[in-house]
Design a protein around this motif. Structure first.
Motif, PDB file in Angstrom:
ATOM      1  N   HIS A 101       0.824  -1.209   0.000  1.00 39.25           N
ATOM      2  CA  HIS A 101       0.000   0.000   0.000  1.00 39.25           C
ATOM      3  C   HIS A 101       0.860   1.262   0.000  1.00 39.25           C
ATOM      4  N   VAL A 102       0.410   2.256  -0.766  1.00 41.77           N
ATOM      5  CA  VAL A 102       0.956   3.609  -0.647  1.00 41.77           C
ATOM      6  C   VAL A 102       0.330   4.226   0.608  1.00 41.77           C
ATOM      7  N   ALA A 103       1.167   4.848   1.456  1.00 46.85           N
ATOM      8  CA  ALA A 103       0.654   5.346   2.738  1.00 46.85           C
ATOM      9  C   ALA A 103       1.361   6.634   3.115  1.00 46.85           C
ATOM     10  N   VAL A 372       6.169   4.313   0.069  1.00 49.05           N
ATOM     11  CA  VAL A 372       5.786   3.013  -0.481  1.00 49.05           C
ATOM     12  C   VAL A 372       6.735   1.980   0.106  1.00 49.05           C
ATOM     13  N   PRO A 373       6.359   0.697   0.093  1.00 48.37           N
ATOM     14  CA  PRO A 373       7.300  -0.339   0.548  1.00 48.37           C
ATOM     15  C   PRO A 373       8.580  -0.288  -0.267  1.00 48.37           C
ATOM     16  N   GLN A 416      10.497   7.183   0.741  1.00 42.20           N
ATOM     17  CA  GLN A 416       9.666   8.376   0.566  1.00 42.20           C
ATOM     18  C   GLN A 416       9.535   8.725  -0.914  1.00 42.20           C
ATOM     19  N   ILE A 417       8.318   9.085  -1.337  1.00 40.56           N
ATOM     20  CA  ILE A 417       8.065   9.516  -2.717  1.00 40.56           C
ATOM     21  C   ILE A 417       7.852  11.029  -2.702  1.00 40.56           C
ATOM     22  N   GLY A 424      -3.078   4.523  -3.653  1.00 34.39           N
ATOM     23  CA  GLY A 424      -3.492   3.178  -3.999  1.00 34.39           C
ATOM     24  C   GLY A 424      -2.509   2.122  -3.557  1.00 34.39           C
ATOM     25  N   ARG A 425      -2.325   1.125  -4.459  1.00 37.51           N
ATOM     26  CA  ARG A 425      -1.466   0.001  -4.139  1.00 37.51           C
ATOM     27  C   ARG A 425      -0.422  -0.188  -5.244  1.00 37.51           C
ATOM     28  N   VAL A 426       0.705  -0.752  -4.869  1.00 33.65           N
ATOM     29  CA  VAL A 426       1.816  -0.926  -5.802  1.00 33.65           C
ATOM     30  C   VAL A 426       2.317  -2.365  -5.731  1.00 33.65           C
TER      31      VAL A 426
END
Length: 450
Positions: A101-103, A372-373, A416-417, A424-426
């Protein structure tokens, strides 16, 4: 398997084919009738035919491969241009993947360094005078207290010097007493002559003589006093030189513990040592310094007082805390690195100087960062990005979009992005088989119910 057997049989010529090849290369006429014993079937002829057939086969395969490559679309000829190395294209079969998951969460930027432990303080103990080392009272690893005598040199010569200076002082003091007595006698004589002179009972010359003798006696007293002071200084010098034959452990009282330890021994008993030649080294084990070097990239992010975590392979599974104590104000020109010293409490003696250590420093803490992970980060076409799941789907399959990203802080688990702002999800596993628009198959727990 049948194709492999056929190919091996094809490469292996028959006896008749070998004889025919031999006849073609033979110049004798009777080879044509098969009566030539010199050029009958031979192993070399068979090898030549195998080589010819193998070369022909390889040429056919190479030509077929080039033809297939030329028939492919331009975008499929280059892996970097979207060719799926796993054979899955946008319209191909779905690829099984894992997702994350993007969080938004707090994240800490941790810098990692390596270094070496050094004593909190270290110095060499050496005699201030030369001579034979009579006794060495401590050895490697022994505790040493402030002011403790650790070595004794031969001192006979220095003891004799002290005795001589003390005798010379006694002589000077006796001379001072004699000069003081003479001064008193001359002073009384001058007083009598002065009284007689006031009554005109003594001549002017007698008065002048008495006065000069009194002045001379007073000067002799001052000379004798100076000689006594000189002899006292000489005696003190001899006593100081005598004290140099006893080597004591002394250090400033600030910082460190009251007890320190012998780190190294440089000489043994009986050796002749020169003045200022080291005998042992004394180290402080209550405090250690981790010395590391940082590049200009991290130099501006470090500051005195930052908390650090120290690990050493000599103490597996253990973590020690330290604080940045000193940062060099300049970078070395040859390496473009600056020296950093980290102070570590070592009261339990779990660490020792010389240990190789890994250092972690929390250089920045970010709140509510887009992350993101770490496993979601992939590279395609020389760019870094993620495969974002198209959430507009139902069931077990979905499509992915390749999104180039700008990375920020990295940790062991997340990245970090900075750009763009994604949601959403990646994909976290299986990216090597994906391209933009590829179909993916989700695990049951990751599916969106219809």
């Amino acid at each position: 398997m049948q194709r492999v057997v056929w190919f091996c049989q094809y490469l292996r010529p028959s006896a008749a084919e070998i004889r025919g090849s031999a006849r073609e290369t033979c110049s004798k006429s009777r080879c044509q009738t098969g009566t030539c014993s010199e050029h009958g079937p031979s192993p070399s002829d068979g090898k030549r035919m195998i080589s010819k057939r193998l070369a022909t086969s390889l040429g056919v395969v190479a030509a077929f491969a080039v033809a297939v490559w030329l028939l492919l679309p331009d975008g499929d000829r280059d892996n970097r241009g979207g060719f799926d190395r796993g054979g899955a294209r946008g319209d191909g079969p779905a690829v099984a993947v894992e997702i994350g998951h993007v969080a938004r969460r707090d994240i800490t930027d941790v810098a990692f360094y390596t270094g070496t432990l050094q004593p909190g303080s270290q110095f060499m103990l050496a005699p201030k005078a030369g001579g034979r080392l009579r006794n060495l009272l401590v050895d490697i690893g022994d505790p040493v207290e402030q002011g403790e005598t650790i070595a004794q040199l031969d001192d006979e010569e220095f003891v004799q010097s002290v005795a001589e200076q003390r005798a010379a002082l006694d002589v000077a003091q006796a001379q001072l007493e004699d000069a003081e007595a003479q001064r008193q006698v001359r002073a009384r004589s001058f007083e009598r002559i002065s009284d007689l002179r006031r009554r005109n009972l003594a001549s002017e010359s007698e008065f002048d003589l008495a006065r000069s003798e009194a002045d001379a006696a007073a000067a002799n007293v001052r000379v004798a006093q100076a000689q006594v002071a000189q002899r006292q200084a000489a005696l003190r010098g001899a006593e100081v030189r005598l004290s140099y034959t006893r080597v004591r452990a002394e250090w400033n009282g600030h910082g460190g513990g009251a007890v320190r330890y012998v780190g190294e021994r440089f000489v043994d008993e009986g050796a002749n040592v020169a003045a200022n030649e080291p005998i042992i080294s004394v180290i402080d084990l209550d405090r250690l310094r981790a010395v590391t070097f940082v590049t200009d990239r991290d130099f501006a992010r470090l500051r005195v007082g930052q908390v650090t975590r120290i690990r050493s392979e000599a103490r597996p599974g253990e973590q020690f805390e330290g604080r940045v104590e000193r940062i060099a104000p300049l970078l070395r020109e040859d390496s473009r690195q600056a020296r950093v010293e980290i102070l570590i409490a070592n009261d339990d003696r779990r660490l020792s100087p010389g240990f190789f250590v890994n250092v972690e420093v929390d250089v920045e803490h970010l709140e509510d960062a887009l992350v993101v992970p770490r496993d979601a980060i992939a590279r395609q076409g020389g760019r870094t990005g993620v495969f974002l799941i198209d959430e507009d789907h139902e069931g077990s399959e979905a499509r992915v979009s390749w999104i180039p990203v700008v990375e920020g802080v990295r940790t062991d688990s997340h990245v970090q992005i900075l750009e763009p702002d994604i949601r959403g999800r990646v994909v976290t596993l299986g990216q090597h088989r994906l391209s933009d628009g590829s179909r993916v198959r989700l695990a049951p727990e990751d599916r969106i119910a219809g």
